[in-house]
Write an enzyme that holds these catalytic residues in place. Structure first.
Site, PDB file in Angstrom:
ATOM      1  N   LEU A  91      74.507  41.413   3.337  1.00  0.00           N
ATOM      2  CA  LEU A  91      74.279  42.313   2.201  1.00  0.00           C
ATOM      3  C   LEU A  91      74.039  41.513   0.927  1.00  0.00           C
ATOM      4  O   LEU A  91      73.142  41.842   0.139  1.00  0.00           O
ATOM      5  CB  LEU A  91      75.477  43.246   2.041  1.00  0.00           C
ATOM      6  N   ALA A  94      70.559  40.212   0.708  1.00  0.00           N
ATOM      7  CA  ALA A  94      69.586  41.232   0.312  1.00  0.00           C
ATOM      8  C   ALA A  94      69.739  41.624  -1.151  1.00  0.00           C
ATOM      9  O   ALA A  94      68.753  41.916  -1.824  1.00  0.00           O
ATOM     10  CB  ALA A  94      69.742  42.466   1.199  1.00  0.00           C
ATOM     11  N   GLU A  95      70.975  41.631  -1.646  1.00  0.00           N
ATOM     12  CA  GLU A  95      71.234  42.083  -3.014  1.00  0.00           C
ATOM     13  C   GLU A  95      70.815  41.049  -4.059  1.00  0.00           C
ATOM     14  O   GLU A  95      70.150  41.380  -5.045  1.00  0.00           O
ATOM     15  CB  GLU A  95      72.728  42.404  -3.188  1.00  0.00           C
ATOM     16  N   SER A  96      71.243  39.805  -3.876  1.00  0.00           N
ATOM     17  CA  SER A  96      71.068  38.811  -4.947  1.00  0.00           C
ATOM     18  C   SER A  96      70.516  37.478  -4.477  1.00  0.00           C
ATOM     19  O   SER A  96      70.331  36.579  -5.291  1.00  0.00           O
ATOM     20  CB  SER A  96      72.422  38.553  -5.627  1.00  0.00           C
ATOM     21  N   TYR A 202      65.697  48.475   2.628  1.00  0.00           N
ATOM     22  CA  TYR A 202      66.911  47.716   2.309  1.00  0.00           C
ATOM     23  C   TYR A 202      67.831  47.661   3.526  1.00  0.00           C
ATOM     24  O   TYR A 202      68.323  46.591   3.904  1.00  0.00           O
ATOM     25  CB  TYR A 202      67.605  48.379   1.126  1.00  0.00           C
TER      26      TYR A 202
END
Length: 222
Positions: A91, A94-96, A202
């Site tokens: 996660l 994918a986020e940062s 996402y």
């Protein structure tokens, strides 16, 4: 000091065999400093195979630099509860892209891209002080709050990870409405029918990263 060393090494010439050595050492230094996004940027620029051949770095070490766990390794089993740390790592990717300084156009901050309102609410629920919104850039705090929030979502959606991911991206109430309409679907069908294209992609992207994390840290299935 590792981060400073990485900056010095990355600024060195990239020409010739010695140049690749400096760049590879820069990537290592950034990795050790917890600046994983900077290490990954160098590896993607020059290619992992080149560094492996030039320095003889073991493939597992290179893989861990490309798919890091970073400060997640300092959290306890109790912090994760039933969550898989590798899922959280995917996660974050994918986020940062593991950038602790990441700041989105809507104001999300840090490794797990927490919105200030969410960060403050979660912090209050576990008795942690957040002195300012920018405090969410602190990797240790960001991870603790982000993992706590994921645990909340996991309890709400009874451990169904695609629903957890979709709600992390699009909001809990929105996903609850989607699930109410598609409760008869299997989970893969639900993913395919997520109405927001951004959220659908996402969820799929995190699952791709999750598969890589499992392959690297746990080996192939069977």
């Amino acid at each position: 000091l590792f981060a400073s060393a990485g900056q010095e090494l990355e600024a060195a010439s990239t020409q010739g065999a010695h140049g690749l050595i400096w760049q590879a050492r820069a990537a290592q230094a950034f990795h050790w400093a917890g600046e994983h996004h900077r290490a990954m940027r160098i590896l993607r620029r020059h290619g992992r195979t080149i560094f492996s051949n030039t320095l003889g770095l073991p493939v597992p070490e290179l893989q861990e630099m490309v798919y890091p766990l970073g400060a997640l390794q300092r959290l306890t089993t109790a912090d994760f509860d039933s969550l898989d740390p590798l899922f959280v790592g995917a996660l974050i990717m994918a986020e940062s892209d593991w950038n602790p300084h990441a700041f989105s156009r809507v104001g999300a901050r840090g490794l797990m891209q927490l919105m200030p309102d969410t960060g403050r609410r979660v912090a209050e629920s576990i008795g942690v002080a957040v002195s300012s919104d920018d405090h969410l850039f602190d990797p240790a705090l960001n991870l603790k709050l982000g993992v706590t929030y994921l645990r909340e979502l996991s309890r709400r959606f009874e451990g169904r990870l695609p629903l957890v991911l979709a709600s992390y991206n699009a909001g809990e109430d929105e996903v609850s409405k989607w699930w109410a309409k598609h409760d008869g679907d299997d989970i893969e069908e639900f993913i395919a029918n997520i109405p927001f294209r951004e959220t659908r992609r996402y969820v799929q992207r995190v699952y791709v990263y999750y598969a890589e994390y499992q392959r690297i840290y746990r080996g192939p299935p069977g």
